[in-house]
Scaffold this motif. Structure first.
Motif, PDB file in Angstrom:
ATOM      1  N   ARG A 127       0.639  -1.253   0.119  1.00  0.00           N
ATOM      2  CA  ARG A 127       0.127   0.061  -0.049  1.00  0.00           C
ATOM      3  C   ARG A 127       0.975   1.374  -0.223  1.00  0.00           C
ATOM      4  O   ARG A 127       0.709   2.285  -0.702  1.00  0.00           O
ATOM      5  CB  ARG A 127      -0.750   0.037   1.229  1.00  0.00           C
ATOM      6  CG  ARG A 127      -1.807   1.162   1.351  1.00  0.00           C
ATOM      7  CD  ARG A 127      -2.851   1.022   2.389  1.00  0.00           C
ATOM      8  NE  ARG A 127      -3.984   1.962   2.379  1.00  0.00           N
ATOM      9  CZ  ARG A 127      -4.960   1.899   1.736  1.00  0.00           C
ATOM     10  NH1 ARG A 127      -5.438   1.087   1.016  1.00  0.00           N
ATOM     11  NH2 ARG A 127      -5.994   2.840   1.763  1.00  0.00           N
ATOM     12  N   GLY A 130       2.227   1.729  -3.502  1.00  0.00           N
ATOM     13  CA  GLY A 130       1.208   2.067  -4.516  1.00  0.00           C
ATOM     14  C   GLY A 130       1.068   3.672  -4.266  1.00  0.00           C
ATOM     15  O   GLY A 130       1.056   4.135  -5.426  1.00  0.00           O
ATOM     16  N   ARG A 131       0.929   4.017  -3.026  1.00  0.00           N
ATOM     17  CA  ARG A 131       0.687   5.474  -2.620  1.00  0.00           C
ATOM     18  C   ARG A 131       1.707   6.329  -3.218  1.00  0.00           C
ATOM     19  O   ARG A 131       1.501   7.377  -3.741  1.00  0.00           O
ATOM     20  CB  ARG A 131       0.597   5.883  -1.190  1.00  0.00           C
ATOM     21  CG  ARG A 131      -0.601   5.341  -0.763  1.00  0.00           C
ATOM     22  CD  ARG A 131      -0.814   5.541   0.740  1.00  0.00           C
ATOM     23  NE  ARG A 131      -2.281   5.069   1.352  1.00  0.00           N
ATOM     24  CZ  ARG A 131      -2.395   5.380   2.606  1.00  0.00           C
ATOM     25  NH1 ARG A 131      -1.357   5.516   3.491  1.00  0.00           N
ATOM     26  NH2 ARG A 131      -3.540   5.062   3.135  1.00  0.00           N
ATOM     27  N   ARG A 134       1.769   6.290  -7.161  1.00  0.00           N
ATOM     28  CA  ARG A 134       0.649   7.186  -7.746  1.00  0.00           C
ATOM     29  C   ARG A 134       1.351   8.907  -7.584  1.00  0.00           C
ATOM     30  O   ARG A 134       1.007   9.580  -8.636  1.00  0.00           O
ATOM     31  CB  ARG A 134      -0.629   7.363  -6.933  1.00  0.00           C
ATOM     32  CG  ARG A 134      -1.808   8.052  -7.450  1.00  0.00           C
ATOM     33  CD  ARG A 134      -3.122   8.130  -6.681  1.00  0.00           C
ATOM     34  NE  ARG A 134      -4.029   8.721  -7.597  1.00  0.00           N
ATOM     35  CZ  ARG A 134      -4.073   9.864  -7.640  1.00  0.00           C
ATOM     36  NH1 ARG A 134      -3.503  10.821  -7.257  1.00  0.00           N
ATOM     37  NH2 ARG A 134      -5.273  10.480  -8.301  1.00  0.00           N
ATOM     38  N   ASP A 151      -4.084   8.242 -16.621  1.00  0.00           N
ATOM     39  CA  ASP A 151      -4.781   8.130 -15.732  1.00  0.00           C
ATOM     40  C   ASP A 151      -3.991   7.662 -14.517  1.00  0.00           C
ATOM     41  O   ASP A 151      -3.268   6.334 -14.406  1.00  0.00           O
ATOM     42  CB  ASP A 151      -6.166   7.157 -15.914  1.00  0.00           C
ATOM     43  CG  ASP A 151      -6.843   6.886 -14.385  1.00  0.00           C
ATOM     44  OD1 ASP A 151      -6.319   7.485 -13.325  1.00  0.00           O
ATOM     45  OD2 ASP A 151      -8.141   6.562 -14.455  1.00  0.00           O
ATOM     46  N   PRO A 152      -3.352   8.344 -13.436  1.00  0.00           N
ATOM     47  CA  PRO A 152      -2.474   7.887 -12.329  1.00  0.00           C
ATOM     48  C   PRO A 152      -2.969   6.813 -11.726  1.00  0.00           C
ATOM     49  O   PRO A 152      -2.323   6.049 -11.403  1.00  0.00           O
ATOM     50  CB  PRO A 152      -2.302   9.163 -11.667  1.00  0.00           C
ATOM     51  CG  PRO A 152      -3.365  10.011 -11.634  1.00  0.00           C
ATOM     52  CD  PRO A 152      -3.823   9.687 -13.314  1.00  0.00           C
ATOM     53  N   ASP A 153      -4.486   6.640 -11.557  1.00  0.00           N
ATOM     54  CA  ASP A 153      -4.794   5.311 -10.935  1.00  0.00           C
ATOM     55  C   ASP A 153      -4.675   4.262 -11.782  1.00  0.00           C
ATOM     56  O   ASP A 153      -4.062   3.159 -11.123  1.00  0.00           O
ATOM     57  CB  ASP A 153      -6.302   5.568 -10.482  1.00  0.00           C
ATOM     58  CG  ASP A 153      -6.398   6.612  -9.371  1.00  0.00           C
ATOM     59  OD1 ASP A 153      -5.728   6.872  -8.277  1.00  0.00           O
ATOM     60  OD2 ASP A 153      -7.253   7.629  -9.445  1.00  0.00           O
ATOM     61  N   ARG A 154      -5.033   4.276 -12.883  1.00  0.00           N
ATOM     62  CA  ARG A 154      -4.891   3.143 -13.766  1.00  0.00           C
ATOM     63  C   ARG A 154      -3.319   2.655 -13.755  1.00  0.00           C
ATOM     64  O   ARG A 154      -3.059   1.592 -13.983  1.00  0.00           O
ATOM     65  CB  ARG A 154      -5.452   3.527 -15.026  1.00  0.00           C
ATOM     66  CG  ARG A 154      -5.338   2.284 -16.107  1.00  0.00           C
ATOM     67  CD  ARG A 154      -5.980   3.008 -17.465  1.00  0.00           C
ATOM     68  NE  ARG A 154      -5.954   1.814 -18.419  1.00  0.00           N
ATOM     69  CZ  ARG A 154      -6.090   2.087 -19.969  1.00  0.00           C
ATOM     70  NH1 ARG A 154      -6.226   3.236 -20.079  1.00  0.00           N
ATOM     71  NH2 ARG A 154      -6.057   1.063 -20.590  1.00  0.00           N
ATOM     72  N   THR A 156      -1.085   2.967 -11.668  1.00  0.00           N
ATOM     73  CA  THR A 156      -0.605   2.521 -10.513  1.00  0.00           C
ATOM     74  C   THR A 156      -1.067   1.175 -10.262  1.00  0.00           C
ATOM     75  O   THR A 156      -0.443   0.272  -9.912  1.00  0.00           O
ATOM     76  CB  THR A 156      -0.906   3.362  -9.207  1.00  0.00           C
ATOM     77  OG1 THR A 156      -0.469   4.892  -9.417  1.00  0.00           O
ATOM     78  CG2 THR A 156      -0.838   2.642  -7.816  1.00  0.00           C
ATOM     79  N   ARG A 157      -2.563   0.780 -10.649  1.00  0.00           N
ATOM     80  CA  ARG A 157      -3.261  -0.347 -10.401  1.00  0.00           C
ATOM     81  C   ARG A 157      -2.302  -1.396 -11.341  1.00  0.00           C
ATOM     82  O   ARG A 157      -2.032  -2.557 -11.211  1.00  0.00           O
ATOM     83  CB  ARG A 157      -4.552  -0.272 -10.934  1.00  0.00           C
ATOM     84  CG  ARG A 157      -5.463   0.334  -9.630  1.00  0.00           C
ATOM     85  CD  ARG A 157      -7.069  -0.159  -9.955  1.00  0.00           C
ATOM     86  NE  ARG A 157      -7.362   0.187 -11.203  1.00  0.00           N
ATOM     87  CZ  ARG A 157      -7.805   1.602 -11.733  1.00  0.00           C
ATOM     88  NH1 ARG A 157      -7.944   2.311 -10.540  1.00  0.00           N
ATOM     89  NH2 ARG A 157      -8.138   1.910 -12.835  1.00  0.00           N
TER      90      ARG A 157
END
Length: 221
Positions: A127, A130-131, A134, A151-154, A156-157
């Motif tokens: 976690r 991951g943060r 991002r 997309d920064p979330d995409r 990161t995932r």
């Protein structure tokens, strides 16, 4: 008093380190407190002075690993001499090195896949990584390294899933391939899908500007 406190600190650290070795080898359920004591050279009384149970000891290992993830992420995020994607490469390279050589981080990886500690995945090292990823993805967009519509979330995932998959496959298949090269491969594939042409052209000339060094990780507890 100070000498006693230092002795107690060293004893606690030795027990955690020995526990990490045992949990990393045997997992949680099969881990032996006697082997942990033998490895730490501590007395049973000393162990129960610091830890109430095997679960308490396992959680101390997890907490120590999380602190290593947090320290690593904060150190890389504070770098001002590198662009965001080079910083990300350095941070991920360090995580690969730790998974290969750091018994505390290795033990965390083993523990969080066991039923007793599934919930700890939500607050574990992954976690934190991951943060930080991002944050660096957002910076990379702002610096024109990733496309404005990325997309920064995409990002990161997808990167997190790729890294986890490579770690799992390396365990499953074995072989001589090192984790650092596999992690770098995943990073480059994900970045290539979202980077700007300008960054890509520069990268093909310069390559990566940052990597981790084993001797700088401070792997003692």
């Amino acid at each position: 008093m100070a000498r006693q406190q230092e002795r107690a600190r060293r004893t606690r650290a030795a027990i955690i380190r020995s526990a990490a070795v045992e949990f990393g080898k045997s997992g949680y359920a099969a881990a032996s407190l006697n082997r942990i004591l033998e490895g730490s050279r501590a007395t049973k009384g000393a162990m129960y002075f610091h830890f109430d149970s095997k679960e308490d000891l396992a959680r101390a290992v997890l907490e120590t690993a999380v602190e290593r993830y947090r320290s690593s992420a904060e150190r890389w995020l504070a770098r001002t001499d590198l662009g965001p994607l080079d910083t990300l490469h350095g941070m991920i390279d360090e995580m690969a090195l730790r998974l290969e050589h750091d018994i505390i981080v290795q033990a965390e990886y083993r523990l969080i896949i066991e039923p007793d500690f599934y919930r700890d995945v939500q607050t574990g090292g992954g976690r934190i990584l991951g943060r930080a990823t991002r944050v660096l993805a957002v910076r990379a967009i702002e610096h024109g390294q990733l496309r404005a519509d990325a997309d920064p979330d995409r990002f990161t995932r997808t990167l997190a899933a790729g890294l986890a998959g490579q770690r799992y496959m390396l365990d499953l298949l074995g072989g001589a391939t090192d984790l650092r090269s596999r992690f770098q491969e995943v990073l480059e594939v994900v970045i290539d899908a979202m980077s700007t042409p300008e960054w890509g052209a520069k990268f093909r000339v310069d390559g990566w500007r940052a990597s981790a060094r084993l001797e700088e990780l401070g792997l003692g507890l």
